[in-house]
Scaffold this motif. Structure first.
Motif, PDB file in Angstrom:
ATOM      1  N   VAL A 125       8.316   0.253  23.972  1.00 55.73           N
ATOM      2  CA  VAL A 125       7.103   0.890  24.486  1.00 55.73           C
ATOM      3  C   VAL A 125       7.182   1.215  25.978  1.00 55.73           C
ATOM      4  O   VAL A 125       8.114   0.829  26.687  1.00 55.73           O
ATOM      5  CB  VAL A 125       5.857   0.026  24.191  1.00 55.73           C
ATOM      6  CG1 VAL A 125       5.681  -0.159  22.699  1.00 55.73           C
ATOM      7  CG2 VAL A 125       5.928  -1.312  24.910  1.00 55.73           C
ATOM      8  N   SER A 126       6.124   1.893  26.434  1.00 57.15           N
ATOM      9  CA  SER A 126       6.100   2.470  27.781  1.00 57.15           C
ATOM     10  C   SER A 126       6.272   1.433  28.882  1.00 57.15           C
ATOM     11  O   SER A 126       6.987   1.672  29.867  1.00 57.15           O
ATOM     12  CB  SER A 126       4.799   3.235  27.981  1.00 57.15           C
ATOM     13  OG  SER A 126       3.676   2.373  27.813  1.00 57.15           O
ATOM     14  N   GLY A 127       5.600   0.294  28.764  1.00 62.27           N
ATOM     15  CA  GLY A 127       5.713  -0.720  29.801  1.00 62.27           C
ATOM     16  C   GLY A 127       7.122  -1.262  29.918  1.00 62.27           C
ATOM     17  O   GLY A 127       7.613  -1.533  31.030  1.00 62.27           O
ATOM     18  N   GLU A 128       7.801  -1.413  28.781  1.00 60.43           N
ATOM     19  CA  GLU A 128       9.188  -1.868  28.779  1.00 60.43           C
ATOM     20  C   GLU A 128      10.086  -0.838  29.461  1.00 60.43           C
ATOM     21  O   GLU A 128      11.039  -1.193  30.160  1.00 60.43           O
ATOM     22  CB  GLU A 128       9.643  -2.112  27.330  1.00 60.43           C
ATOM     23  CG  GLU A 128       8.851  -3.204  26.622  1.00 60.43           C
ATOM     24  CD  GLU A 128       9.076  -3.215  25.114  1.00 60.43           C
ATOM     25  OE1 GLU A 128       8.621  -4.176  24.460  1.00 60.43           O
ATOM     26  OE2 GLU A 128       9.701  -2.262  24.578  1.00 60.43           O
ATOM     27  N   TYR A 129       9.771   0.418  29.224  1.00 61.11           N
ATOM     28  CA  TYR A 129      10.521   1.514  29.845  1.00 61.11           C
ATOM     29  C   TYR A 129      10.285   1.558  31.347  1.00 61.11           C
ATOM     30  O   TYR A 129      11.236   1.608  32.144  1.00 61.11           O
ATOM     31  CB  TYR A 129      10.092   2.833  29.196  1.00 61.11           C
ATOM     32  CG  TYR A 129      10.613   4.091  29.862  1.00 61.11           C
ATOM     33  CD1 TYR A 129      11.849   4.609  29.517  1.00 61.11           C
ATOM     34  CD2 TYR A 129       9.851   4.770  30.813  1.00 61.11           C
ATOM     35  CE1 TYR A 129      12.324   5.780  30.121  1.00 61.11           C
ATOM     36  CE2 TYR A 129      10.314   5.931  31.409  1.00 61.11           C
ATOM     37  CZ  TYR A 129      11.548   6.435  31.054  1.00 61.11           C
ATOM     38  OH  TYR A 129      12.011   7.577  31.651  1.00 61.11           O
TER      39      TYR A 129
ATOM     40  N   GLU B 189       0.812  -1.219   0.000  1.00 60.29           N
ATOM     41  CA  GLU B 189       0.000   0.000   0.000  1.00 60.29           C
ATOM     42  C   GLU B 189       0.847   1.272   0.000  1.00 60.29           C
ATOM     43  O   GLU B 189       0.300   2.366  -0.105  1.00 60.29           O
ATOM     44  CB  GLU B 189      -0.929  -0.006   1.219  1.00 60.29           C
ATOM     45  CG  GLU B 189      -2.009  -1.070   1.144  1.00 60.29           C
ATOM     46  CD  GLU B 189      -2.832  -1.177   2.417  1.00 60.29           C
ATOM     47  OE1 GLU B 189      -2.787  -0.222   3.231  1.00 60.29           O
ATOM     48  OE2 GLU B 189      -3.502  -2.201   2.603  1.00 60.29           O
ATOM     49  N   GLY B 190       2.175   1.131   0.151  1.00 59.49           N
ATOM     50  CA  GLY B 190       3.033   2.300   0.024  1.00 59.49           C
ATOM     51  C   GLY B 190       3.769   2.740   1.262  1.00 59.49           C
ATOM     52  O   GLY B 190       4.311   3.854   1.300  1.00 59.49           O
ATOM     53  N   ALA B 191       3.829   1.899   2.296  1.00 59.76           N
ATOM     54  CA  ALA B 191       4.571   2.273   3.503  1.00 59.76           C
ATOM     55  C   ALA B 191       6.058   2.408   3.193  1.00 59.76           C
ATOM     56  O   ALA B 191       6.634   1.576   2.491  1.00 59.76           O
ATOM     57  CB  ALA B 191       4.357   1.237   4.605  1.00 59.76           C
ATOM     58  N   ASP B 192       6.676   3.433   3.760  1.00 59.08           N
ATOM     59  CA  ASP B 192       8.112   3.671   3.558  1.00 59.08           C
ATOM     60  C   ASP B 192       8.944   3.105   4.710  1.00 59.08           C
ATOM     61  O   ASP B 192      10.122   2.791   4.519  1.00 59.08           O
ATOM     62  CB  ASP B 192       8.364   5.178   3.432  1.00 59.08           C
ATOM     63  CG  ASP B 192       7.616   5.779   2.268  1.00 59.08           C
ATOM     64  OD1 ASP B 192       8.071   5.608   1.131  1.00 59.08           O
ATOM     65  OD2 ASP B 192       6.560   6.399   2.493  1.00 59.08           O
ATOM     66  N   PHE B 193       8.368   3.038   5.902  1.00 58.79           N
ATOM     67  CA  PHE B 193       8.985   2.424   7.077  1.00 58.79           C
ATOM     68  C   PHE B 193       7.967   1.449   7.664  1.00 58.79           C
ATOM     69  O   PHE B 193       6.754   1.659   7.543  1.00 58.79           O
ATOM     70  CB  PHE B 193       9.293   3.449   8.185  1.00 58.79           C
ATOM     71  CG  PHE B 193      10.201   4.587   7.822  1.00 58.79           C
ATOM     72  CD1 PHE B 193      11.529   4.595   8.247  1.00 58.79           C
ATOM     73  CD2 PHE B 193       9.723   5.689   7.126  1.00 58.79           C
ATOM     74  CE1 PHE B 193      12.361   5.667   7.969  1.00 58.79           C
ATOM     75  CE2 PHE B 193      10.541   6.765   6.838  1.00 58.79           C
ATOM     76  CZ  PHE B 193      11.871   6.748   7.257  1.00 58.79           C
ATOM     77  N   LEU B 194       8.458   0.428   8.361  1.00 59.17           N
ATOM     78  CA  LEU B 194       7.594  -0.513   9.066  1.00 59.17           C
ATOM     79  C   LEU B 194       7.960  -0.505  10.546  1.00 59.17           C
ATOM     80  O   LEU B 194       9.124  -0.640  10.903  1.00 59.17           O
ATOM     81  CB  LEU B 194       7.760  -1.931   8.516  1.00 59.17           C
ATOM     82  CG  LEU B 194       7.424  -2.140   7.042  1.00 59.17           C
ATOM     83  CD1 LEU B 194       7.794  -3.559   6.619  1.00 59.17           C
ATOM     84  CD2 LEU B 194       5.953  -1.865   6.760  1.00 59.17           C
ATOM     85  N   ILE B 195       6.955  -0.350  11.401  1.00 60.63           N
ATOM     86  CA  ILE B 195       7.163  -0.392  12.854  1.00 60.63           C
ATOM     87  C   ILE B 195       6.656  -1.721  13.399  1.00 60.63           C
ATOM     88  O   ILE B 195       5.578  -2.191  13.001  1.00 60.63           O
ATOM     89  CB  ILE B 195       6.420   0.757  13.555  1.00 60.63           C
ATOM     90  CG1 ILE B 195       6.927   2.120  13.088  1.00 60.63           C
ATOM     91  CG2 ILE B 195       6.550   0.646  15.072  1.00 60.63           C
ATOM     92  CD1 ILE B 195       6.164   3.305  13.661  1.00 60.63           C
ATOM     93  N   VAL B 196       7.415  -2.311  14.303  1.00 68.68           N
ATOM     94  CA  VAL B 196       6.944  -3.430  15.117  1.00 68.68           C
ATOM     95  C   VAL B 196       6.801  -2.916  16.541  1.00 68.68           C
ATOM     96  O   VAL B 196       7.740  -2.362  17.115  1.00 68.68           O
ATOM     97  CB  VAL B 196       7.907  -4.629  15.066  1.00 68.68           C
ATOM     98  CG1 VAL B 196       7.470  -5.711  16.059  1.00 68.68           C
ATOM     99  CG2 VAL B 196       7.972  -5.212  13.652  1.00 68.68           C
ATOM    100  N   LYS B 197       5.615  -3.125  17.115  1.00 67.86           N
ATOM    101  CA  LYS B 197       5.298  -2.600  18.440  1.00 67.86           C
ATOM    102  C   LYS B 197       4.462  -3.628  19.206  1.00 67.86           C
ATOM    103  O   LYS B 197       3.454  -4.101  18.670  1.00 67.86           O
ATOM    104  CB  LYS B 197       4.522  -1.287  18.291  1.00 67.86           C
ATOM    105  CG  LYS B 197       4.111  -0.648  19.610  1.00 67.86           C
ATOM    106  CD  LYS B 197       3.282   0.617  19.367  1.00 67.86           C
ATOM    107  CE  LYS B 197       2.894   1.263  20.703  1.00 67.86           C
ATOM    108  NZ  LYS B 197       2.075   2.468  20.513  1.00 67.86           N
ATOM    109  N   PRO B 198       4.877  -3.969  20.441  1.00 66.79           N
ATOM    110  CA  PRO B 198       6.094  -3.606  21.169  1.00 66.79           C
ATOM    111  C   PRO B 198       7.335  -4.265  20.548  1.00 66.79           C
ATOM    112  O   PRO B 198       7.219  -5.094  19.651  1.00 66.79           O
ATOM    113  CB  PRO B 198       5.843  -4.160  22.577  1.00 66.79           C
ATOM    114  CG  PRO B 198       4.383  -4.462  22.657  1.00 66.79           C
ATOM    115  CD  PRO B 198       3.980  -4.796  21.264  1.00 66.79           C
ATOM    116  N   ALA B 199       8.482  -3.935  21.100  1.00 64.36           N
ATOM    117  CA  ALA B 199       9.730  -4.457  20.552  1.00 64.36           C
ATOM    118  C   ALA B 199      10.270  -5.646  21.340  1.00 64.36           C
ATOM    119  O   ALA B 199      10.554  -6.700  20.773  1.00 64.36           O
ATOM    120  CB  ALA B 199      10.781  -3.345  20.508  1.00 64.36           C
ATOM    121  N   LEU B 200      10.405  -5.503  22.647  1.00 69.55           N
ATOM    122  CA  LEU B 200      11.214  -6.446  23.415  1.00 69.55           C
ATOM    123  C   LEU B 200      10.656  -7.859  23.404  1.00 69.55           C
ATOM    124  O   LEU B 200      11.410  -8.823  23.298  1.00 69.55           O
ATOM    125  CB  LEU B 200      11.358  -5.948  24.851  1.00 69.55           C
ATOM    126  CG  LEU B 200      12.443  -6.615  25.691  1.00 69.55           C
ATOM    127  CD1 LEU B 200      13.808  -6.471  25.033  1.00 69.55           C
ATOM    128  CD2 LEU B 200      12.475  -6.018  27.095  1.00 69.55           C
TER     129      LEU B 200
END
Length: 325
Positions: free
Chosen positions: A274-278, A241-252
């Motif tokens: 994410v916040s909980g990991e922090y 669909e045209g995404a330039d970056f891909l985010i995976v959330k949460p990370a850890l």
């Protein structure tokens, strides 16, 4: 002593300079994206109770915050807005004088060296706390896309360098890409929250963004934490669909997913720490249970090792200082 025939791997670990010489994964300040919560009002710099070291900041303190990032060598920021007024359609999300739009204009005027990423969602602007239009208790997909396009276009008009939609509606990348192009913003990239799980790690963020759902949960549109192949399907759709970056959330807890996404797609990969990991690390560090610097740097390095090109993290300021030592 018997002269055994074996490999001596420790030869490359003998000294810090030797370990640095052969280090496979390296973290840099350029990898870091700092999230900021901008609120309406004056003279506000108030710590979020569940996120020590993270603040609600009003516009009159925003430039100072951004200049601090610039001094630390952090080059990118993602902006979240916390409005005073909410309604069923989240109209402050796409208002020309909305808090995010004002913040973007201010940052681009006074600290133009920063790359400004606009979080594009409705949850903190709606009185029901969901990421789209609600009718009879159901979150409607296609009507929500129309509002998300309005939000993205208004953010681009305000000067955002990157649009980062986080709502997980089907087709949100296609709709936003079309909307940006149609309004003359063809050069503005989309950083898609492509793989966003319905995670318990978001609790402190909802405290910070005042975005908790007022009924139900978000499991009908965010992903089931048990699913792996679904993540690949989601990322594939967003790339098409045209995404330039891909985010995976949460990370850890999803490093395996990050590695698969990185191996399958050529788009730059963003880890959202994410916040909980922090907050877990902050709480443990305040109790003297862990070495904060060592555990944060190990955690961020693990995300890079799993394939992340960039990391959105509330630890960015501390990490930048530690990287300068």
């Amino acid at each position: 002593m018997v002269n055994y025939d074996f490999k001596r791997h420790r030869r490359l670990r003998r000294t810090e300079s030797m370990r640095a010489l052969v280090r496979e994964t390296k973290l840099s300040k350029d990898d870091l994206i700092y999230p900021i919560f901008v609120v309406e009002g004056e003279d506000i710099r108030k710590e979020v109770p569940s996120m020590p070291g993270v603040y609600h900041v009003s516009l009159d303190h925003l430039t100072e915050e951004m200049q601090q990032l610039e001094t630390l060598g952090i080059r990118s920021v993602i902006v979240f807005g916390v409005p005073q007024e909410k309604d069923a359609h989240g109209s402050q999300a796409y208002c020309e004088t909305g808090i995010v739009q004002q913040a973007i204009r201010q940052i681009k005027r006074y600290v133009p060296s920063l790359t400004v990423i606009a979080d594009t969602c409705l949850c903190q602007y709606t009185d029901h706390g969901h990421c789209g239009v609600v009718e009879n208790g159901e979150i409607l997909n296609d009507p929500s896309l129309e509002l998300l396009v309005e939000t993205a276009v208004s953010q681009a008009k305000a000067g955002a360098d990157i649009i980062a939609p986080s709502n997980m509606m089907d087709g949100f990348v296609a709709a936003i890409r079309h909307g940006l192009d149609e309004h003359g913003y063809k050069d503005i990239p989309v950083m898609s929250y492509a793989v966003k799980y319905a995670s318990a790690f978001y609790g402190p963020f909802r405290d910070a963004a005042h975005s908790s759902p007022q009924f139900g949960d978000r499991k009908a549109y965010q992903m089931d934490p048990a699913n792996r192949l679904e993540a690949i399907r989601e990322a594939e759709s967003d790339v098409e669909e045209g995404a330039d970056f891909l985010i995976v959330k949460p990370a850890l807890s999803y490093l395996d997913i990050m590695r698969e996404v990185k191996d399958r797609f050529n788009a730059p990969l963003v880890a959202y720490n994410v916040s909980g990991e922090y907050s877990m690390i902050k709480a443990a560090a305040q109790n003297g249970w862990v070495n904060e610097k060592e555990i944060v740097m190990e955690k961020l390095t693990s995300m890079k090792r799993a394939g992340a090109d960039l990391i959105i993290t509330y630890h960015a300021k501390d990490a930048a200082q530690w990287l300068s030592e």
